[in-house]
Design a protein around this motif. Sequence first.
Motif, short mmCIF file in Angstrom:
data_model
loop_
_atom_site.label_atom_id
_atom_site.label_comp_id
_atom_site.label_asym_id
_atom_site.label_seq_id
_atom_site.Cartn_x
_atom_site.Cartn_y
_atom_site.Cartn_z
N ASP A 1 17.92 -6.96 29.20
CA ASP A 1 18.64 -5.72 29.47
C ASP A 1 19.39 -5.28 28.22
O ASP A 1 19.77 -6.09 27.38
CB ASP A 1 19.60 -5.88 30.65
CG ASP A 1 20.69 -6.90 30.39
OD1 ASP A 1 20.40 -7.87 29.67
OD2 ASP A 1 21.81 -6.73 30.90
N LYS A 2 19.56 -4.00 28.06
CA LYS A 2 20.21 -3.37 26.90
C LYS A 2 19.32 -3.40 25.65
O LYS A 2 19.79 -3.08 24.56
CB LYS A 2 21.57 -4.01 26.58
CG LYS A 2 22.53 -4.03 27.75
CD LYS A 2 22.81 -2.63 28.28
CE LYS A 2 23.77 -2.66 29.45
NZ LYS A 2 23.95 -1.32 30.07
N HIS A 3 18.05 -3.79 25.79
CA HIS A 3 17.13 -3.71 24.64
C HIS A 3 16.81 -2.24 24.41
O HIS A 3 16.43 -1.52 25.32
CB HIS A 3 15.85 -4.49 24.94
CG HIS A 3 14.94 -4.64 23.76
ND1 HIS A 3 14.29 -3.57 23.16
CD2 HIS A 3 14.57 -5.73 23.06
CE1 HIS A 3 13.56 -4.01 22.16
NE2 HIS A 3 13.71 -5.31 22.07
N ARG A 4 16.96 -1.79 23.17
CA ARG A 4 16.73 -0.37 22.86
C ARG A 4 15.23 -0.05 22.89
O ARG A 4 14.40 -0.83 22.42
CB ARG A 4 17.32 -0.03 21.50
CG ARG A 4 18.83 -0.21 21.45
CD ARG A 4 19.30 -0.42 20.02
NE ARG A 4 19.01 0.76 19.20
CZ ARG A 4 18.82 0.71 17.89
NH1 ARG A 4 18.85 -0.45 17.26
NH2 ARG A 4 18.59 1.81 17.21
N ILE A 5 14.89 1.13 23.42
CA ILE A 5 13.51 1.59 23.52
C ILE A 5 13.43 3.01 22.99
O ILE A 5 14.26 3.86 23.34
CB ILE A 5 13.01 1.56 24.97
CG1 ILE A 5 13.03 0.13 25.51
CG2 ILE A 5 11.59 2.13 25.08
CD1 ILE A 5 12.67 0.02 26.96
N LEU A 6 12.44 3.26 22.14
CA LEU A 6 12.26 4.60 21.59
C LEU A 6 11.39 5.42 22.54
O LEU A 6 10.28 5.02 22.89
CB LEU A 6 11.60 4.53 20.22
CG LEU A 6 11.37 5.86 19.51
CD1 LEU A 6 12.70 6.45 19.06
CD2 LEU A 6 10.44 5.68 18.33
N LEU A 7 11.88 6.59 22.95
CA LEU A 7 11.13 7.50 23.81
C LEU A 7 10.90 8.83 23.09
O LEU A 7 11.80 9.33 22.42
CB LEU A 7 11.88 7.78 25.11
CG LEU A 7 11.86 6.73 26.21
CD1 LEU A 7 12.61 7.26 27.42
CD2 LEU A 7 10.45 6.35 26.60
N GLU A 8 9.71 9.38 23.24
CA GLU A 8 9.45 10.74 22.82
C GLU A 8 9.72 11.65 24.01
O GLU A 8 9.19 11.43 25.11
CB GLU A 8 7.99 10.92 22.39
CG GLU A 8 7.68 10.34 21.02
CD GLU A 8 6.25 10.65 20.58
OE1 GLU A 8 5.47 11.16 21.42
OE2 GLU A 8 5.90 10.37 19.43
N HIS A 9 10.56 12.65 23.82
CA HIS A 9 10.93 13.57 24.89
C HIS A 9 10.53 14.98 24.49
O HIS A 9 10.96 15.48 23.45
CB HIS A 9 12.44 13.50 25.17
CG HIS A 9 12.89 14.40 26.27
ND1 HIS A 9 12.58 14.14 27.59
CD2 HIS A 9 13.61 15.54 26.25
CE1 HIS A 9 13.11 15.10 28.36
NE2 HIS A 9 13.73 15.96 27.56
N THR A 10 9.68 15.60 25.30
CA THR A 10 9.21 16.95 25.01
C THR A 10 10.18 17.97 25.61
O THR A 10 10.52 17.91 26.80
CB THR A 10 7.81 17.18 25.60
OG1 THR A 10 6.93 16.18 25.10
CG2 THR A 10 7.27 18.55 25.19
N VAL A 11 10.63 18.88 24.77
CA VAL A 11 11.61 19.88 25.19
C VAL A 11 11.02 21.27 25.03
O VAL A 11 10.45 21.60 23.98
CB VAL A 11 12.90 19.77 24.34
CG1 VAL A 11 13.92 20.81 24.78
CG2 VAL A 11 13.49 18.36 24.46
N ASN A 12 11.14 22.09 26.07
CA ASN A 12 10.74 23.49 26.00
C ASN A 12 12.01 24.32 25.90
O ASN A 12 12.85 24.32 26.79
CB ASN A 12 9.94 23.88 27.25
CG ASN A 12 9.35 25.28 27.14
OD1 ASN A 12 9.80 26.08 26.32
ND2 ASN A 12 8.34 25.56 27.95
#
Length: 296
Positions: free
Chosen positions: A74-85
Amino acid sequence: PSKGQLHCLEAGTEVMTAVGFKPIEEVTKFDLVAQYEPYTKQITFVNPTSTVVTHVDKKVSIGYKNRFRVGYSDKHRILLEHTVNYNNPRGEKHIEYRDSYPEGVHFSGSNRIPTAGFAPHGRGLTVDERIFIALNADGSWQYKANGLNYHSIRVKKARKQKRIKELLSKSTLRFSEISEKARPEYLGFSVWAKPYCKDFWKIFDLKTFTQEMANDFIDELCKWDGWEGKRKSGNGKKYYGRCWYTTSERQADFVQAVAALAGITTTVSVTKRMRRDWSISMENRVPTEECLPQIN
């Protein structure tokens, strides 16, 4: 960070290295591990500063459908790609990167984990390197003399015959055509080349791959032990796809790593098929099912 702040991936999680994928518990400080720079999407290889084995009190598993499942502390950082319009007149969409934690990760049409990047730009594959991929698929090693190996390659499909003639005509290798009275439908060549083997990772070096080499590698590969073109999905929708087959799990790991350097997202499945009749008779075996990793 102090020891109490370290966060870990579950044993068995595969990490991309300069020789292909390895379980994280087998990675050492001497391995070259792939790192990803979000905004340039560039993949480079570096040595870890240290490796740690530790116990965690709380584990969080995340996954997406049947594609992957990873266990994190828990608390391990994860990189996410987030698409924004941004609701502008052109309807343009932009990618933002978010530093998330496993507990808060959810997948939707706008969130994804990056699964591929790009190697640095540079040269593409040479014709001789492309011929090695053809030999790997349909060639056989015969004998060695004067520092060169004698290989033979025989192909039946018209597209393969056309491709091998095209490659050999442009190469620097010495070759001659082989004719077979018993099998006139086959086109064969004998090729003199430097010593090759069937293991991609012993011939090609991932850490020196360029984006162009990776693209050329995948492109050539699917012309031999695989297919490329338009297909229909289960719901009847047409799509362009490429697929490659192998009986070697390590070859599959290497090819998947090359695809990641070309910016190509892949999936892997395992299929079962019967051994070919000729291999059964030659090896005096009963028909059995073989499991073949298949990369899409």
